[in-house]
Design a protein around this motif. Structure first.
Motif, PDB file in Angstrom:
ATOM      1  N   SER A 111      79.446  79.139  -0.920  1.00  0.00           N
ATOM      2  CA  SER A 111      78.127  78.639  -1.319  1.00  0.00           C
ATOM      3  C   SER A 111      77.605  77.616  -0.319  1.00  0.00           C
ATOM      4  N   TYR A 112      78.500  76.781   0.193  1.00  0.00           N
ATOM      5  CA  TYR A 112      78.130  75.776   1.185  1.00  0.00           C
ATOM      6  C   TYR A 112      77.561  76.422   2.450  1.00  0.00           C
ATOM      7  N   PHE A 119      74.996  75.613  -2.658  1.00  0.00           N
ATOM      8  CA  PHE A 119      76.121  74.675  -2.762  1.00  0.00           C
ATOM      9  C   PHE A 119      75.974  73.785  -3.992  1.00  0.00           C
TER      10      PHE A 119
END
Length: 294
Positions: A111-112, A119
């Motif tokens: 996600s980051y 994120f």
């Protein structure tokens, strides 16, 4: 080597990996629509594809393993669940915990690398995925919570490609939520008597089979209506008649699903696994064909 392979197969059995097919087509449907809106093309790139798949699989692994761990005390006395790897002793609690933590880390890291919004959302998403199992111990809304867990897939598609939560993805999320809740209600009929015995708050246990069949059908009517609204939301800009026809076909599949379950509850597995797997793939194919046809 055989020990590692057997352990890997046990893990796949634990999370019923083959059922990942339910949510992935809706993730991809959302991603190609988002790409069409922002790039005027259905193709969103290899980075989004790879990260999207890893996020979807790791999120589902996290949710399923958490569910299996939290439900051990319930599943151990349920004949239908007795052969699950964590219940039968093939996989220990420590291994399940490691698997849960590993997938949570993978999900957050991926996600980051997608974007900032992805994120930030990864943490509440993991929380929602984890609480489903607890819900059915005190609320009949557990079926809708499970539906929302799968319904997050279209929202994720919008976030991955557009970096925002577009209105079409919220509408598609609601469609998937009610679709999932509807077939989970049918699936829960198998455990109706057992759920009554152990005091779980499933709708079949609280209201009986007739009410469950009606509520399930109502959920699926809502699902089709939200899918129609989804197509209308991006009508002319991204989707058109082909996507509309795909929604109609999906509605026919759901009607057939209810027909075979009404005739005989022994057909629930067929309705749950086979028909819903076909539905999600068919839905995606019609969306994709509509986009590339233009």
């Amino acid at each position: 080597m055989n020990t590692i392979w057997n352990k890997f197969k046990d893990i796949l059995e634990l999370v019923v990996f083959k059922h990942s097919i339910f949510a992935l087509p809706f993730l991809f449907s959302s991603m190609i629509v988002a790409s069409k809106l922002v790039n005027d093309s259905a193709w969103f790139g290899f980075k989004a594809l790879i990260l999207g798949i890893i996020c979807a699989v790791s999120a589902r692994n996290f949710a399923m393993a958490t569910n299996r761990l939290m439900d051990e005390d319930i599943d151990k006395d349920n004949p239908r669940c007795a052969n699950r790897p964590n219940v039968s002793g093939k996989i220990g609690r420590k291994s399940v915990w490691i698997f849960i933590i590993l997938n949570a880390i993978i999900f957050i890291l991926c996600s980051y690398f997608i974007n900032t919004l992805a994120f930030y959302l990864s943490f509440p998403v993991l929380f929602v995925l984890a609480i489903y199992s607890a819900f059915k111990r005190f609320s009949s809304l557990a079926h809708l919570v499970l539906g929302f867990c799968l319904g997050l897939a279209p929202i994720a598609g919008s976030v991955i490609v557009m970096g925002e939560i577009h209105i079409y993805s919220v509408i598609l999320c609601l469609g998937v939520t009610f679709w999932t809740a509807g077939f989970d209600l049918l699936y829960s009929l198998q455990d109706m008597e057992y759920d009554k015995k152990v005091g779980l708050h499933s709708i079949p246990a609280k209201f009986g089979s007739k009410a469950t069949l009606f509520i399930s059908a109502f959920c699926h009517v809502l699902a089709v209506l939200f899918w129609l609204l989804f197509v209308w939301q991006v009508w002319g800009v991204a989707l058109g008649n082909i996507a509309l026809f795909g929604v109609i076909i999906s509605g026919i599949i759901l009607a057939f699903e209810h027909k075979i379950v009404h005739k005989n509850f022994a057909h629930i597995d067929k309705a749950f696994f086979t028909l819903n797997g076909y539905l999600s793939i068919i839905f995606f194919i019609f969306i994709w064909v509509d986009l590339v046809w233009k």
